[in-house]
Design an enzyme around this catalytic site. Structure first.
Site, PDB file in Angstrom:
ATOM      1  N   LYS A  19       8.800  22.632   1.649  1.00 21.69           N
ATOM      2  CA  LYS A  19       9.270  23.892   1.066  1.00 21.69           C
ATOM      3  C   LYS A  19      10.360  23.666   0.023  1.00 21.69           C
ATOM      4  CE  LYS A  19      11.066  26.535   4.040  1.00 21.69           C
ATOM      5  NZ  LYS A  19      11.626  27.554   4.949  1.00 21.69           N
ATOM      6  N   ARG A  93      12.367  36.104   8.746  1.00 17.96           N
ATOM      7  CA  ARG A  93      11.844  35.280   9.829  1.00 17.96           C
ATOM      8  C   ARG A  93      11.201  36.120  10.933  1.00 17.96           C
ATOM      9  NH1 ARG A  93      13.448  29.890   9.918  1.00 17.96           N
ATOM     10  NH2 ARG A  93      15.070  29.318   8.426  1.00 17.96           N
ATOM     11  N   ARG A 127      11.428   9.753   9.867  1.00 11.11           N
ATOM     12  CA  ARG A 127      12.622   9.856   9.024  1.00 11.11           C
ATOM     13  C   ARG A 127      13.839   9.244   9.726  1.00 11.11           C
ATOM     14  NH1 ARG A 127      13.909  15.768   6.846  1.00 11.11           N
ATOM     15  NH2 ARG A 127      14.303  16.152   9.062  1.00 11.11           N
ATOM     16  N   ARG A 160      17.896  11.599  13.492  1.00 14.03           N
ATOM     17  CA  ARG A 160      18.475  12.874  13.913  1.00 14.03           C
ATOM     18  C   ARG A 160      17.857  13.312  15.227  1.00 14.03           C
ATOM     19  NH1 ARG A 160      17.960  16.933   8.925  1.00 14.03           N
ATOM     20  NH2 ARG A 160      17.469  18.243  10.717  1.00 14.03           N
ATOM     21  N   ARG A 171      10.152  22.580  17.817  1.00 16.68           N
ATOM     22  CA  ARG A 171      10.541  23.317  16.610  1.00 16.68           C
ATOM     23  C   ARG A 171       9.317  23.925  15.922  1.00 16.68           C
ATOM     24  NH1 ARG A 171      13.426  19.109  12.995  1.00 16.68           N
ATOM     25  NH2 ARG A 171      13.635  20.853  11.553  1.00 16.68           N
TER      26      ARG A 171
END
Length: 226
Positions: A19, A93, A127, A160, A171
């Site tokens: 995004k 949202r 990541r 993370r 998520r």
């Protein structure tokens, strides 16, 4: 490209869908002002505005920020851009937030990035970060020269907490549950455009072509009314 009238767009997509990259390209290609609800929320908390303090209190108590508070925050900022074309990111949202936006502004298009959850999970769980500098690596397409170590300092890389496989799955599921009704809301309004693919560079030409046609049609309508 010069727009003939104010153009209003919303971009939606799960975490890791690209995004940010698409938003950056849209703002440059079509002279849109990018408005991130997350950036706006953090700025208000930092500035200790009335709404910022209210949101901080909710967050510190582990509570969701009420729809009406988020909507007031975003709409107040949008009112300062009544004559500016914008791209809204991170809002709405929920259906209640979508209805609040719809009651004030007519949205021209909602761009939905439909990237398979498996692709996103692979992307996010690959990541790794060098925390002191903020340098980001990806073991699939931008790996460090030495596995697990920063290229510049040689210090260890970390992942993370919200990039671990279990957390990413939660998520993505939470995003799907929360936003599916919002997508249906905009679909019922006839403004939802969904672009499906696994890579941003694969999606971008289709997004660019679609918006270019919208702007062309918009210009023709404006000229026809002159």
């Amino acid at each position: 490209m010069v727009l003939q009238r104010v153009f209003r767009a919303v971009i939606m997509g799960p975490p890791g869908s690209g995004k940010g990259t698409v938003s950056e390209r849209l703002t440059k290609s079509f002279s849109l002002k990018h408005l991130s609800s997350g950036d706006l929320l953090r700025a208000n908390i930092k500035a200790q505005t009335e709404l910022g303090l209210l949101m901080k209190s909710c967050i510190s108590h582990g509570q969701l920020v009420p729809d009406d508070v988020i909507s007031r925050l975003i709409l107040a900022d949008l009112r300062d851009m009544d004559h500016t074309s914008w791209l809204l990111d991170g809002f709405p949202r929920t259906v209640a937030q979508a209805e609040a936006l719809d009651s004030v502004y007519s949205v021209d298009t909602v761009i939905n990035l439909d990237v398979p959850f498996q692709t996103i999970q692979q992307r996010l769980t690959s990541r790794w970060l060098h925390l002191p500098s903020g340098r980001v690596y990806n073991i699939n397409f931008k790996p460090p020269k030495i596995a697990g170590l920063d290229d510049v300092t040689g210090e260890p890389l970390v992942q993370r907490e919200d990039d671990t496989p279990d957390t990413v799955s939660r998520r993505l599921k939470a995003y799907e549950n929360q936003t599916q009704p919002v997508l249906e809301y905009f679909r019922s309004k006839g403004v939802l455009q969904t672009f499906s693919g696994t890579e941003t560079n694969q999606l971008w030409p289709h997004i660019h072509t679609s918006l270019s046609k919208m702007f062309s049609n918009q210009s023709q309508k404006v000229l026809g009314n002159m």
